[in-house]
Design an enzyme around this catalytic site. Structure first.
Site, short mmCIF file in Angstrom:
data_model
loop_
_atom_site.label_atom_id
_atom_site.label_comp_id
_atom_site.label_asym_id
_atom_site.label_seq_id
_atom_site.Cartn_x
_atom_site.Cartn_y
_atom_site.Cartn_z
N LYS A 171 0.86 -1.19 0.00
CA LYS A 171 0.00 0.00 0.00
C LYS A 171 0.90 1.24 0.00
O LYS A 171 1.50 1.59 1.01
CB LYS A 171 -0.92 0.03 1.23
CG LYS A 171 -1.88 1.21 1.18
CD LYS A 171 -2.08 1.83 2.54
CE LYS A 171 -2.23 3.30 2.65
NZ LYS A 171 -2.02 4.22 1.60
N GLU A 255 9.17 1.22 11.22
CA GLU A 255 10.26 2.17 10.97
C GLU A 255 9.65 3.55 11.04
O GLU A 255 8.92 3.96 10.14
CB GLU A 255 10.87 1.93 9.58
CG GLU A 255 11.46 0.55 9.37
CD GLU A 255 12.77 0.35 10.11
OE1 GLU A 255 13.32 1.32 10.66
OE2 GLU A 255 13.23 -0.80 10.16
N CYS A 289 13.80 10.15 7.15
CA CYS A 289 13.67 9.68 8.52
C CYS A 289 15.00 9.81 9.24
O CYS A 289 15.06 10.18 10.39
CB CYS A 289 13.20 8.24 8.54
SG CYS A 289 14.17 7.15 7.51
N GLU A 390 10.12 15.93 15.74
CA GLU A 390 10.79 15.66 14.47
C GLU A 390 10.51 16.82 13.52
O GLU A 390 9.37 17.26 13.41
CB GLU A 390 10.25 14.36 13.84
CG GLU A 390 10.86 14.09 12.47
CD GLU A 390 10.36 12.79 11.83
OE1 GLU A 390 9.14 12.51 11.90
OE2 GLU A 390 11.20 12.06 11.28
P1 NDP Z 1 2.17 8.47 7.78
O1 NDP Z 1 2.33 7.72 9.03
O2 NDP Z 1 1.19 9.56 7.73
O3 NDP Z 1 1.82 7.50 6.56
C1 NDP Z 1 2.58 6.37 6.27
C2 NDP Z 1 1.73 5.34 5.57
O4 NDP Z 1 0.74 4.88 6.49
C3 NDP Z 1 0.97 5.87 4.36
O5 NDP Z 1 0.91 4.87 3.37
C4 NDP Z 1 -0.41 6.13 4.93
O6 NDP Z 1 -1.44 6.12 3.98
C5 NDP Z 1 -0.54 4.94 5.86
N1 NDP Z 1 -1.60 5.09 6.86
C6 NDP Z 1 -2.18 6.21 7.32
N2 NDP Z 1 -3.16 5.91 8.21
C7 NDP Z 1 -3.19 4.56 8.30
C8 NDP Z 1 -3.99 3.65 9.05
N3 NDP Z 1 -4.94 4.05 9.89
N4 NDP Z 1 -3.75 2.33 8.91
C9 NDP Z 1 -2.77 1.89 8.08
N5 NDP Z 1 -2.02 2.71 7.33
C10 NDP Z 1 -2.21 4.03 7.45
O7 NDP Z 1 3.65 8.97 7.46
P2 NDP Z 1 4.13 9.93 6.32
O8 NDP Z 1 3.67 9.40 5.01
O9 NDP Z 1 3.76 11.30 6.71
O10 NDP Z 1 5.72 9.71 6.35
C11 NDP Z 1 6.57 10.50 7.07
C12 NDP Z 1 7.01 9.79 8.33
O11 NDP Z 1 7.65 8.56 8.02
C13 NDP Z 1 8.04 10.59 9.09
O12 NDP Z 1 7.76 10.59 10.46
C14 NDP Z 1 9.34 9.84 8.84
O13 NDP Z 1 10.33 10.05 9.80
C15 NDP Z 1 8.86 8.44 8.76
N6 NDP Z 1 9.83 7.61 8.04
C16 NDP Z 1 10.54 6.67 8.73
C17 NDP Z 1 11.53 5.93 8.10
C18 NDP Z 1 12.29 4.87 8.84
O14 NDP Z 1 12.84 3.98 8.18
N7 NDP Z 1 12.38 4.89 10.15
C19 NDP Z 1 11.84 6.13 6.70
C20 NDP Z 1 11.03 7.14 6.07
C21 NDP Z 1 10.06 7.84 6.74
P3 NDP Z 1 -2.04 7.48 3.36
O15 NDP Z 1 -0.95 8.11 2.59
O16 NDP Z 1 -3.15 6.98 2.52
O17 NDP Z 1 -2.49 8.32 4.53
#
Ligand code: NDP
Length: 487
Positions: A171, A255, A289, A390
């Protein structure tokens, strides 16, 4: 319009609904994407379960060959994939190409590892008996991906999942479905075996369901037929993922966010550290991240360091990622730019000084995108939001310290613990930092970069489990204990 990939076929959502994917640099529509829902996820699970029966029976060597062939097919489309990635995500074409390079390197790494999985033979206290540990694929996996590195973070899940003999439903983030779909379409076409024995990856081994986290994501989390969830995203959603998936006793890796400290001692190679602070914070418009999010400088080198970094940042060309001269694209979303602006304003209101940036750039072509200038702040207090939260954008707070103990204490005061780095030529300093920094990764005199060869992940609010490295395969294999008695 981009579709869903279910059971090897490109299909509309069962609701026939679609939504617009917009370019963060221009606001223009890049394409429309199918708006998947829970019913589509269930169909993808049916397909992935059927494919699992066949794929888990393919030899490990052939699984590796398939992944290598998938890389060749992705390479053939890489120009198109890079352009789509830049248009939907905002990053520069240079960054998009690097992301594809990293994706391929990761998939090739797991292609090589597929046939290297080992179990064990275990002596037992009982006579005429021995134990074995065999390692088996888990079943259907779910990969939930964020928008900042849509391709590499898809690859860190899909690569080990397929290498281990599992099948997967991906997804993507709602705002970045296009390049991912094109990539996985290529993977679905990949082959293994020679001549008449050649076969294609079973249909349904890889599936893509685009659509909202609140429906598509939730079904992946709650459906008991998905046995393992790999999530990359924000800490808030990560908590929710663990709760919902936990109810079905799924194996979960998270992550999550980070606020990596970079500590520069007075004996460091300062010229190199300045360049790497620039890349470490401002690559991908600061949306990483493991980006350098707090810069700790020894007081004797701080002014020189800040001056040199400021000069680099002033020269950085901000613009549409499709333009060759652009060195930094826009932020991915408007709300996110607002959040970075609020964090910067909060720091300023508490006494921080803006050395560079701190505002949106001027220029007619820039008004329609979510651009923000690279920003460097000094005199940032410990209770500023940019220190405690962050910061997911191009702003870097700087702090001075007197000795390494003070720097490590401040570095560890964050709720996060993803990456960290120490810049020094003194091994005593380096070893102390390696030992004491509360983080999943420590780099010594090196850029915060997620090597495919090393385990990568966080401690504290930065997550649970590891991606990358042979360690990631462990999360896609179930160890089964076996006892054999000679009777
Ligand atoms: P989000 O947590 O908003 O979204 C991540 C994913 O989760 C998207 O595909 C989103 O879908 C999905 N999602 C949202 N709500 C739900 C739910 N209720 N159930 C299941 N899936 C859901 O993160 P961001 O996209 O804003 O990404 C940025 C964040 O990711 C930052 O905090 C960053 O630090 C972290 N990150 C961590 C990394 C690591 O390896 N530690 C690497 C890269 C980023 P949708 O888009 O449809 O809302």
């Amino acid at each position: 319009m981009s579709k869903l990939l279910i059971g090897g076929e490109l299909v509309d959502s069962s609701s026939k609904e679609a939504y617009e994917v917009r370019n963060p640099a221009t606001g223009e529509v890049v394409d429309r994407a199918a708006k998947g829902n829970a019913k589509d996820v269930v169909q993808a699970i049916d397909a992935a379960e059927t494919a699992f029966k066949e794929w888990s029976d393919v030899t490990a060597e052939d699984r590796g060959k398939m992944l290598n062939n998938a890389c060749e097919l992705i390479k053939e489309k890489s120009k198109e994939i890079a352009q789509l990635l830049t248009q939907e995500q905002g990053k520069t074409l240079f960054e998009a190409n690097l992301e594809i390079h990293h994706l391929l390197h990761g998939l090739e790494f797991y292609a090589g590892l597929a046939s290297k999985v080992r179990g064990s033979h275990v002596p037992l206290p009982q006579k005429n008996a021995y134990g074995m540990v065999v390692r088996q694929p888990i079943g259907v996996c779910g990969g939930i991906i964020p928008w900042n590195f849509p391709l590499t973070l898809m690859g860190t899940k899909l690569g080990p999942a397929l290498a281990a003999g599992n099948t997967i439903i991906v997804k993507p983030a709602s705002t970045t479905p296009l390049a991912t779909l094109l990539c996985i379409e290529q993977i679905q076409k990949a082959t293994y075996g020679e001549g008449k024995q050649q076969k294609t990856l079973p249909k349904g081994a890889v599936n893509v369901v685009t659509g909202p986290g609140s429906t598509v994501g939730e079904e992946l989390l709650s459906n008991p037929r998905i046995r393992r969830i790999a999530f990359t995203g924000s800490t808030d959603i990560g908590r929710h993922v663990m709760e919902v998936a936990g109810r079905e006793i799924k194996r979960v890796t998270l992550e999550l966010g980070g606020s990596d400290p970079m500590i520069v001692m007075d004996d460091a190679n300062v010229d190199l550290a300045v360049k790497m602070a620039d890349v470490g914070r401002f690559f991908n418009c600061g949306q990483m991240c493991l980006g350098v999010k707090r810069l700790f400088l020894h007081e004797s080198i701080a002014d020189k360091f800040v001056g040199a970094l400021a000069e680099l940042l002033k020269k950085k060309t901000v613009g549409n990622g499709m333009n060759k001269e652009s060195r930094m694209g826009p932020l991915h979303m408007d709300y996110q730019r607002k959040e970075v602006e609020e964090q910067v304003e909060d720091a300023k209101s508490r006494g921080a000084k803006t050395i560079v940036g701190g505002e949106r750039p001027n220029g007619k072509d820039l008004d329609s995108g979510f651009f923000y200038l690279p920003t460097l702040l000094t005199d940032v207090p410990d209770d500023a939001r940019i220190t405690t939260e962050e910061c997911f954008g191009p702003a870097l707070p700087v702090y001075k310290f007197k000795d390494l103990d003070e720097a490590i204490e401040k570095a560890n005061s964050s709720v996060f613990g993803l990456g960290s780095s120490i810049w020094t030529r003194n091994m005593v300093h380096a070893n102390k930092a390696i030992d004491r920094l509360q983080a999943g990764n420590v780099w010594v005199n090196s850029l915060h970069y997620g090597y495919d060869e090393l385990p990568f992940g966080g401690v504290k609010a930065s997550g649970v489990g590891r991606e990358h490295g042979p360690e990631a395969l462990d999360y896609y294999l179930e160890p089964k204990g076996v006892v054999i008695v000679n009777a």
